[in-house]
Design an enzyme around this catalytic site. Structure first.
Site, mmCIF file in Angstrom:
data_model
loop_
_atom_site.group_PDB
_atom_site.id
_atom_site.type_symbol
_atom_site.label_atom_id
_atom_site.label_comp_id
_atom_site.label_asym_id
_atom_site.label_seq_id
_atom_site.Cartn_x
_atom_site.Cartn_y
_atom_site.Cartn_z
ATOM 1 N N GLY A 1 0.857 -1.179 0.000
ATOM 2 C CA GLY A 1 0.000 0.000 0.000
ATOM 3 C C GLY A 1 0.891 1.226 0.000
ATOM 4 O O GLY A 1 1.863 1.291 -0.749
ATOM 5 N N SER B 1 5.805 -5.298 -1.386
ATOM 6 C CA SER B 1 5.736 -3.894 -1.806
ATOM 7 C C SER B 1 6.118 -2.966 -0.661
ATOM 8 O O SER B 1 7.280 -2.895 -0.274
ATOM 9 C CB SER B 1 4.332 -3.601 -2.350
ATOM 10 O OG SER B 1 4.265 -2.359 -2.969
ATOM 11 N N ALA B 2 5.156 -2.243 -0.066
ATOM 12 C CA ALA B 2 5.481 -1.357 1.057
ATOM 13 C C ALA B 2 6.093 -2.133 2.215
ATOM 14 O O ALA B 2 6.978 -1.642 2.911
ATOM 15 C CB ALA B 2 4.230 -0.616 1.521
ATOM 16 N N HIS C 1 8.494 -3.031 -7.539
ATOM 17 C CA HIS C 1 7.792 -2.650 -8.775
ATOM 18 C C HIS C 1 8.728 -1.941 -9.757
ATOM 19 O O HIS C 1 8.308 -1.030 -10.487
ATOM 20 C CB HIS C 1 6.598 -1.730 -8.486
ATOM 21 C CG HIS C 1 5.654 -2.236 -7.441
ATOM 22 N ND1 HIS C 1 4.794 -3.285 -7.660
ATOM 23 C CD2 HIS C 1 5.430 -1.823 -6.169
ATOM 24 C CE1 HIS C 1 4.079 -3.492 -6.557
ATOM 25 N NE2 HIS C 1 4.453 -2.622 -5.641
ATOM 26 N N GLU D 1 8.432 -6.780 -11.300
ATOM 27 C CA GLU D 1 7.204 -7.454 -10.913
ATOM 28 C C GLU D 1 7.393 -8.976 -10.957
ATOM 29 O O GLU D 1 7.952 -9.514 -11.914
ATOM 30 C CB GLU D 1 6.056 -7.049 -11.836
ATOM 31 C CG GLU D 1 5.722 -5.566 -11.770
ATOM 32 C CD GLU D 1 5.134 -5.160 -10.440
ATOM 33 O OE1 GLU D 1 5.887 -5.158 -9.440
ATOM 34 O OE2 GLU D 1 3.942 -4.851 -10.398
#
Length: 229
Positions: free
Chosen positions: A85, A115-116, A152, A187
């Protein structure tokens, strides 16, 4: 020895596959039969996010945000999964709740990030792609690994008409002020540290070092030197 670490670039694989479909095998191997506490703080709707990840993974996942004392639970946790997020919101909330310090003290806890959540495992969050929608009260993170990650990661597109900085240019800007190595995770890629061994898998990545040309890293590469250099 500190707990093992699994750092995913993303939760949604390309091509419309189910969430975490690309990484379920490594996730199952990494978590084993441990109870993992999920940290949903990078998203606004904690309950919905927790339910989405729990249903997608099908593992013993517990909601840390529903605990009366999240910091105490994190301090005793055998495993945590930190979702994606907005990185600044995540860092703000784990610092405010005392979870950041609890996880720093509980370095034997097995860590999973996406991700985060991957950004939070780095020394700082200064190589995130996110907007600083809140002031997190500082940029220092958990330092579960001694290098930075850019989840990403996107390669420069020579056909693009976009006039802003490419991801590579932004990482080079980082290296104008800091010499910490940066792994650009494409990715579908992840980094898995098991004991003293660190492996890149799932997809390729690029390694950026201050004053040097980027190095291409292929899936299956042993990159243990990143945690020993």
């Amino acid at each position: 020895m500190p707990g093992d670490v699994l750092l995913l670039s993303n939760s949604r694989p390309p091509g419309g596959a189910e969430p975490f479909a690309h990484a379920r095998e490594v996730l199952a191997r990494h978590l084993g039969d441990r109870t993992a506490w999920f940290l949903p703080y990078a998203q606004a709707d904690h309950d919905a996010y927790f339910s989405w990840v729990r249903d997608a993974l099908g593992v013993d996942l517990r909601p840390l945000h529903r605990e009366p004392d999240p910091a105490a639970t994190a301090a005793a946790a055998d495993a945590v999964f930190v979702g994606g997020g907005n990185t600044f919101r995540l860092l703000h909330d784990v610092r405010r709740l005392g979870v950041l310090e609890a996880l720093r003290a509980n370095d034997a806890c097995r860590y999973t990030g996406s991700s985060a959540g991957t950004n939070l495992a780095c020394p700082t969050v200064r190589t995130t792609n996110d907007m600083p929608i809140v002031d997190p009260g500082g940029l220092d993170a958990l330092a579960r690994v001694p290098f930075q990650v850019n989840p990403h990661y996107l390669d420069p597109d020579p056909a693009s008409t976009h006039q802003g900085e490419t991801r590579e240019e932004r990482i080079r800007e980082f290296h104008e002020v800091d010499d910490v190595q940066v792994v650009g995770l494409r990715e579908g890629a992840w980094l898995h540290r098991s004991g003293e061994h660190l492996t890149l898998d799932g997809n390729s990545a690029r390694l950026f070092r201050q004053g040097e040309e980027p190095l291409e890293l292929t899936p299956g590469t042993d990159v243990s030197w990143l945690i020993s250099s």
